[in-house]
Scaffold this active site. Sequence first.
Site, PDB file in Angstrom:
ATOM      1  N   LYS A  11       0.408  -1.345  -0.521  1.00  0.00           N
ATOM      2  CA  LYS A  11      -0.141  -0.149   0.275  1.00  0.00           C
ATOM      3  C   LYS A  11       0.958   1.944   0.162  1.00  0.00           C
ATOM      4  O   LYS A  11       0.630   2.395  -1.023  1.00  0.00           O
ATOM      5  CB  LYS A  11      -0.907  -0.039   1.504  1.00  0.00           C
ATOM      6  N   ALA A  59      -0.201  17.655 -14.845  1.00  0.00           N
ATOM      7  CA  ALA A  59       0.963  18.763 -14.018  1.00  0.00           C
ATOM      8  C   ALA A  59      -0.556  20.156 -12.832  1.00  0.00           C
ATOM      9  O   ALA A  59      -1.576  20.085 -13.428  1.00  0.00           O
ATOM     10  CB  ALA A  59       1.130  19.663 -15.192  1.00  0.00           C
ATOM     11  N   GLY A  60      -0.135  20.732 -12.253  1.00  0.00           N
ATOM     12  CA  GLY A  60      -0.752  20.993 -11.507  1.00  0.00           C
ATOM     13  C   GLY A  60       0.037  21.681 -10.296  1.00  0.00           C
ATOM     14  O   GLY A  60       1.388  22.052 -10.029  1.00  0.00           O
ATOM     15  N   CYS A  67      -4.623   9.895   1.576  1.00  0.00           N
ATOM     16  CA  CYS A  67      -3.407   9.106   1.365  1.00  0.00           C
ATOM     17  C   CYS A  67      -2.446   9.048   0.759  1.00  0.00           C
ATOM     18  O   CYS A  67      -1.323   8.633   1.349  1.00  0.00           O
ATOM     19  CB  CYS A  67      -4.444   8.167   0.756  1.00  0.00           C
TER      20      CYS A  67
END
Length: 259
Positions: A11, A59-60, A67
Amino acid sequence: STDLNSAEIIKYASNAFLATQISFINMVSDLCEATGADITQVAEAMGLDPRIGPDYLDAGLGYGGSCLPKDVTALIHVANQRGVDFGLLESVMVVNESRSEGLVNRTRRALGSFEGKQIGVLGLSFKPGTDDVRDSPSLKAVEELSRTGAVLRLHDPAAIEGARKRIPHVAGRLEYFDNPYDVAEGSQAVLLLTSWPQYRALEFERMRDLMTTPIIVDSRNFLDGEALYDLGFEYIPVGRPRPEVLARTKSHMLPQSQV
């Protein structure tokens, strides 16, 4: 305890890998911005490679939520306790933290200065379709903007209450509105921080007429920049040429009789 079972490591590793992809595409976005390339074309081409795939290449403002940040931190912590150097993931976190600073700098270049300026903000949740503001990159950007001295007007379709608990309103300095058009009224710039579908459906002519100066900073490359440019907006994307640059390029490529 540093004892992990194989499911926990799976995880942590999976989410840390996705976070790494996001930070990687954001660094490539910065390179595109510096060279005049288009990050959306680069990401699309990368996504066609079956070894990579198209997801987590937007992209940003970086990753957030409940999480990815937590699992990146957990994997680094466990690695450090076991003497494993996970500097790669530490760099992923550094890149992610720098995204809101990049947005502030981009906005400052457009406005010249924040002094006495009013800025509208669209989107506060960490992603569209949720009211979750935990580790929201949009809220981090709002906190960064609030330190500039600008007056902020904020909107989100679902996350206003959660955002208000984390960043309380300050009359005349930072206020929340139920209507996105109220955010635009009197603003020198509007920043899109979360890519809610509702924002694509806004009446942008109305937004333009409400604003003091029609500047849109699209931190998600979510809106139709060319259409907004045609409406008279200064449209500022991330890692992409601006519409006016594309328009000049197209005009140079046309035969002289068509210009």
